[in-house]
Design a protein around this motif. Structure first.
Motif, short mmCIF file in Angstrom:
data_model
loop_
_atom_site.label_atom_id
_atom_site.label_comp_id
_atom_site.label_asym_id
_atom_site.label_seq_id
_atom_site.Cartn_x
_atom_site.Cartn_y
_atom_site.Cartn_z
N TRP A 25 15.99 107.49 -11.73
CA TRP A 25 16.92 106.99 -10.71
C TRP A 25 16.28 107.10 -9.32
CZ3 TRP A 25 19.64 109.95 -6.91
CH2 TRP A 25 20.66 109.26 -6.26
N LEU A 28 13.12 104.80 -8.94
CA LEU A 28 13.51 103.41 -8.71
C LEU A 28 14.04 103.20 -7.29
CD1 LEU A 28 15.24 102.80 -12.15
CD2 LEU A 28 13.19 101.65 -11.34
N ARG A 29 14.84 104.15 -6.81
CA ARG A 29 15.38 104.06 -5.45
C ARG A 29 14.26 104.06 -4.40
NH1 ARG A 29 20.49 105.31 -3.80
NH2 ARG A 29 19.68 106.72 -2.19
N ALA A 33 15.06 99.78 -5.82
CA ALA A 33 15.77 99.34 -7.02
C ALA A 33 16.91 100.33 -7.27
CB ALA A 33 14.84 99.28 -8.22
N ASP A 34 18.13 99.91 -6.98
CA ASP A 34 19.29 100.79 -7.08
C ASP A 34 19.99 100.53 -8.41
OD1 ASP A 34 21.26 102.58 -6.56
OD2 ASP A 34 22.13 101.51 -4.86
N VAL A 35 19.63 101.33 -9.42
CA VAL A 35 20.16 101.14 -10.78
C VAL A 35 21.10 102.31 -11.10
CG1 VAL A 35 19.57 100.86 -13.22
CG2 VAL A 35 18.02 99.99 -11.45
N GLU A 39 23.15 103.28 -16.72
CA GLU A 39 22.24 102.30 -17.31
C GLU A 39 20.89 102.92 -17.61
OE1 GLU A 39 21.91 98.64 -15.17
OE2 GLU A 39 24.04 98.61 -14.66
N ILE A 40 20.42 103.76 -16.71
CA ILE A 40 19.13 104.42 -16.93
C ILE A 40 19.21 105.33 -18.14
CG2 ILE A 40 17.42 106.01 -15.95
CD1 ILE A 40 18.32 105.00 -13.16
N LEU A 55 15.50 97.60 -17.53
CA LEU A 55 16.36 97.85 -16.37
C LEU A 55 16.22 96.81 -15.27
CD1 LEU A 55 15.94 101.71 -16.00
CD2 LEU A 55 17.89 100.49 -17.00
N LEU A 56 15.02 96.28 -15.09
CA LEU A 56 14.74 95.42 -13.94
C LEU A 56 14.47 93.97 -14.32
CD1 LEU A 56 12.40 97.83 -11.93
CD2 LEU A 56 14.89 97.58 -11.75
#
Length: 222
Positions: A25, A28-29, A33-35, A39-40, A55-56
């Motif tokens: 998390w 990605l941030r 990339a704010d997931v 989901e992760i 994820l992307l």
């Protein structure tokens, strides 16, 4: 060839799933990339390449992939000294070995990480073989890691059971027609694991150990 029980490690024997989730998390941030963590979490168990595609999207710019993967490794590495085995992990491995089948760690962790995970489990005296990410071209749900584990331990795939905690573990085992026992201690529900194809589900290694006499493992002959 002999019988054997193959074990996933992260989330199955060592309590790492949510640490991996948080590390990904933040990694990605760092690259905008704010997931959502949920989901992760559902993607944990895949290798970094497949996880990022999942994820992307696979049509994205991949120029930051290596940096995101390295960021994850650094963030997760900060927890290494505080990692803990899941309840009954070492006791389960020893109970399986006592019955005769080979005990094999089918892990896709990197070699240094795997070394730490084995220290945390503290059951090297009964482990026949252990894989790392370097043993597979593709990560789960591809079956490469399980194939490597079978080859290294000389275990007959028709006399094997796999124990894992994610749907990706179950899917990998299914590709080799190896029965898979699910553990919910990695955060996937029994319903999710059953839908993916597990033959039985237990809360954690201790729960499987308590039910060992009635499990698919009991049917394996040395």
């Amino acid at each position: 060839m002999r019988s054997g029980v193959l074990f996933d490690v992260d989330g199955t024997l060592v309590d790492t799933t949510y640490l991996h989730t948080v590390a990904w998390w933040e990694a990605l941030r760092q690259h905008d990339a704010d997931v959502p963590m949920a989901e992760i979490h559902r993607a944990i168990g895949m290798g970094s390449d497949k996880l990022l595609d999942h994820l992307l999207g696979d049509d994205r710019d991949r120029s930051d992939d290596d940096m995101m993967s390295s960021a994850h490794d650094i963030l997760y590495g900060a927890w290494w000294e505080r990692l803990r085995p899941l309840p009954g992990a070492a006791e389960l491995l020893r109970a399986v070995a006592k019955r005769g089948p080979a005990v094999v760690l089918a892990s896709s962790a990197k070699e240094a990480e795997l070394k730490k995970l084995r220290q945390v489990i503290d059951a090297d005296d009964v482990i026949t073989a252990a894989t790392s990410s370097s043993d597979a071209e593709q990560s789960k749900p591809a079956p490469d890691i399980l194939q490597a584990a079978l080859q290294q331990s000389d275990v007959d795939p028709h006399r094997a059971v796999f124990v894992g905690d994610s749907v990706w573990d179950v899917k990998a085992a299914a590709r080799l027609e190896i029965p898979c026992i699910g553990l919910t201690c990695g955060g996937s529900s029994a319903a999710e694991l059953s839908e993916a194809g597990t033959i039985a589900n237990y809360d954690n290694p201790a729960a499987l150990l308590a039910a060992l006499d009635d499990s698919a493992i009991a049917a394996l002959k040395a």
